[in-house]
Design a protein around this motif. Structure first.
Motif, mmCIF file in Angstrom:
data_model
loop_
_atom_site.group_PDB
_atom_site.id
_atom_site.type_symbol
_atom_site.label_atom_id
_atom_site.label_comp_id
_atom_site.label_asym_id
_atom_site.label_seq_id
_atom_site.Cartn_x
_atom_site.Cartn_y
_atom_site.Cartn_z
ATOM 1 N N ARG A 108 0.811 -1.215 0.000
ATOM 2 C CA ARG A 108 0.000 0.000 0.000
ATOM 3 C C ARG A 108 0.851 1.276 0.000
ATOM 4 O O ARG A 108 0.346 2.357 0.267
ATOM 5 C CB ARG A 108 -0.922 0.017 1.222
ATOM 6 C CG ARG A 108 -1.890 -1.147 1.274
ATOM 7 C CD ARG A 108 -2.760 -1.198 0.021
ATOM 8 N NE ARG A 108 -3.714 -2.254 0.067
ATOM 9 C CZ ARG A 108 -4.938 -2.152 0.571
ATOM 10 N NH1 ARG A 108 -5.359 -1.016 1.081
ATOM 11 N NH2 ARG A 108 -5.738 -3.191 0.577
ATOM 12 N N GLN A 109 2.144 1.139 -0.285
ATOM 13 C CA GLN A 109 3.015 2.307 -0.354
ATOM 14 C C GLN A 109 2.488 3.274 -1.419
ATOM 15 O O GLN A 109 1.892 2.859 -2.410
ATOM 16 C CB GLN A 109 4.443 1.882 -0.727
ATOM 17 C CG GLN A 109 5.105 0.989 0.302
ATOM 18 C CD GLN A 109 5.508 1.723 1.558
ATOM 19 O OE1 GLN A 109 5.954 2.854 1.521
ATOM 20 N NE2 GLN A 109 5.350 1.061 2.691
ATOM 21 N N ASN A 110 2.710 4.560 -1.219
ATOM 22 C CA ASN A 110 2.300 5.620 -2.161
ATOM 23 C C ASN A 110 0.792 5.677 -2.374
ATOM 24 O O ASN A 110 0.326 6.063 -3.443
ATOM 25 C CB ASN A 110 3.032 5.459 -3.501
ATOM 26 C CG ASN A 110 4.532 5.495 -3.322
ATOM 27 O OD1 ASN A 110 5.059 6.398 -2.673
ATOM 28 N ND2 ASN A 110 5.226 4.504 -3.857
ATOM 29 N N SER A 111 0.046 5.307 -1.355
ATOM 30 C CA SER A 111 -1.411 5.309 -1.432
ATOM 31 C C SER A 111 -2.037 6.495 -0.712
ATOM 32 O O SER A 111 -3.243 6.676 -0.757
ATOM 33 C CB SER A 111 -1.944 4.023 -0.795
ATOM 34 O OG SER A 111 -1.551 4.002 0.579
ATOM 35 N N GLY A 112 -1.216 7.275 0.001
ATOM 36 C CA GLY A 112 -1.726 8.349 0.840
ATOM 37 C C GLY A 112 -2.077 7.869 2.238
ATOM 38 O O GLY A 112 -2.491 8.662 3.089
ATOM 39 N N GLN A 115 0.074 9.468 4.984
ATOM 40 C CA GLN A 115 -0.378 10.831 5.271
ATOM 41 C C GLN A 115 -1.597 10.820 6.180
ATOM 42 O O GLN A 115 -1.701 11.644 7.092
ATOM 43 C CB GLN A 115 -0.737 11.556 3.977
ATOM 44 C CG GLN A 115 0.440 12.018 3.182
ATOM 45 C CD GLN A 115 0.006 12.831 1.980
ATOM 46 O OE1 GLN A 115 -1.140 13.287 1.874
ATOM 47 N NE2 GLN A 115 0.924 13.016 1.051
ATOM 48 N N ALA A 140 12.351 9.652 5.172
ATOM 49 C CA ALA A 140 11.081 10.291 4.815
ATOM 50 C C ALA A 140 11.059 11.798 5.065
ATOM 51 O O ALA A 140 9.991 12.371 5.271
ATOM 52 C CB ALA A 140 9.941 9.615 5.565
ATOM 53 N N PHE A 143 8.615 13.616 2.797
ATOM 54 C CA PHE A 143 7.236 13.267 3.152
ATOM 55 C C PHE A 143 6.734 14.192 4.258
ATOM 56 O O PHE A 143 5.663 14.782 4.163
ATOM 57 C CB PHE A 143 7.188 11.797 3.598
ATOM 58 C CG PHE A 143 5.921 11.381 4.279
ATOM 59 C CD1 PHE A 143 4.802 11.025 3.557
ATOM 60 C CD2 PHE A 143 5.848 11.332 5.675
ATOM 61 C CE1 PHE A 143 3.627 10.620 4.197
ATOM 62 C CE2 PHE A 143 4.694 10.937 6.317
ATOM 63 C CZ PHE A 143 3.575 10.586 5.571
ATOM 64 N N LYS A 146 6.387 17.942 3.236
ATOM 65 C CA LYS A 146 5.144 18.197 2.482
ATOM 66 C C LYS A 146 3.944 18.334 3.418
ATOM 67 O O LYS A 146 2.970 18.995 3.084
ATOM 68 C CB LYS A 146 4.897 17.085 1.470
ATOM 69 C CG LYS A 146 5.814 17.144 0.278
ATOM 70 C CD LYS A 146 5.560 15.996 -0.668
ATOM 71 C CE LYS A 146 6.572 16.004 -1.794
ATOM 72 N NZ LYS A 146 6.464 14.811 -2.637
#
Length: 195
Positions: A108-112, A115, A140, A143, A146
């Motif tokens: 599920r990496q880069n799925s939000g 965040q 990170a 990350f 942002k």
């Protein structure tokens, strides 16, 4: 459009079953597998038993401990831990929101999802009447920037340790959130081990 299978939960010490805790620890182990040296199975089990004892005892090992867990169809897919740590700078003590154990399932990496759990964790600043969160990260930095965080370059030490002048952090970057928070200059006693 919101996914009806996703739900964000907050778990407090003493209110979570062992099998749900073990699912979070397994998620963290999978997420960190590429970054950390594998532990022997007996050390993995001992670490899980220690964590479970803290989280089922009612204190989580620290004041105001909380697990933030994003669930997808009853499976944890992202997690973070928060608690309060009282650090000491030249101006005196400062309570901070400690952030640790941020992990997202490898599939599920880069799925939000990361965040989502970190933003939920940062909401605790207002809930606990704190002004700043302090934590470390190795890879990170972007990350967190942002999300509105920034790096700090104080000299940190742990006055409670046997080697009090050694830097207690193990990751490359020490960060605070929000970036505009008032932050002390000079050395800071982390007043406990790294997290």
């Amino acid at each position: 459009m919101a996914d009806p299978n996703l739900r964000l939960e907050r778990w407090t010490p003493g209110q979570v079953e062992i099998d749900r805790l073990n699912a979070v620890w397994a998620l963290r182990d999978r997420a960190y597998a590429k970054m950390m040296k594998p532990l022997p199975p007996e050390e993995v089990e001992a670490t899980r038993a220690r964590r479970n004892a803290m989280w089922t005892s009612g204190d989580g090992g620290a004041p105001h401990a909380m697990l933030h867990v994003l669930i997808d169809q009853d499976r944890p897919v992202a997690t973070a831990t928060t608690f309060v740590r009282s650090i000491v700078g030249e101006a005196g003590p400062l309570d901070v929101l400690a952030l640790s154990g941020v992990a997202v399932a490898p599939d599920r990496q880069n799925s939000g999802f990361g965040q989502r759990v970190v933003r939920d964790a940062f909401l605790r600043l207002g809930e606990l009447s704190l002004t700043v969160s302090l934590y470390q990260t190795g890879l990170a930095r972007g990350f967190y920037e942002k999300l509105g965080a920034r790096c700090v370059d104080n000299w940190f030490f742990d006055g409670t340790s046997a080697a009090p002048k050694a830097n207690p952090w193990s990751d490359r970057y020490v960060m605070i959130y929000p970036a505009g928070a008032a932050w002390p200059a000079g050395p800071i006693d982390l007043n406990g081990p790294k997290y």
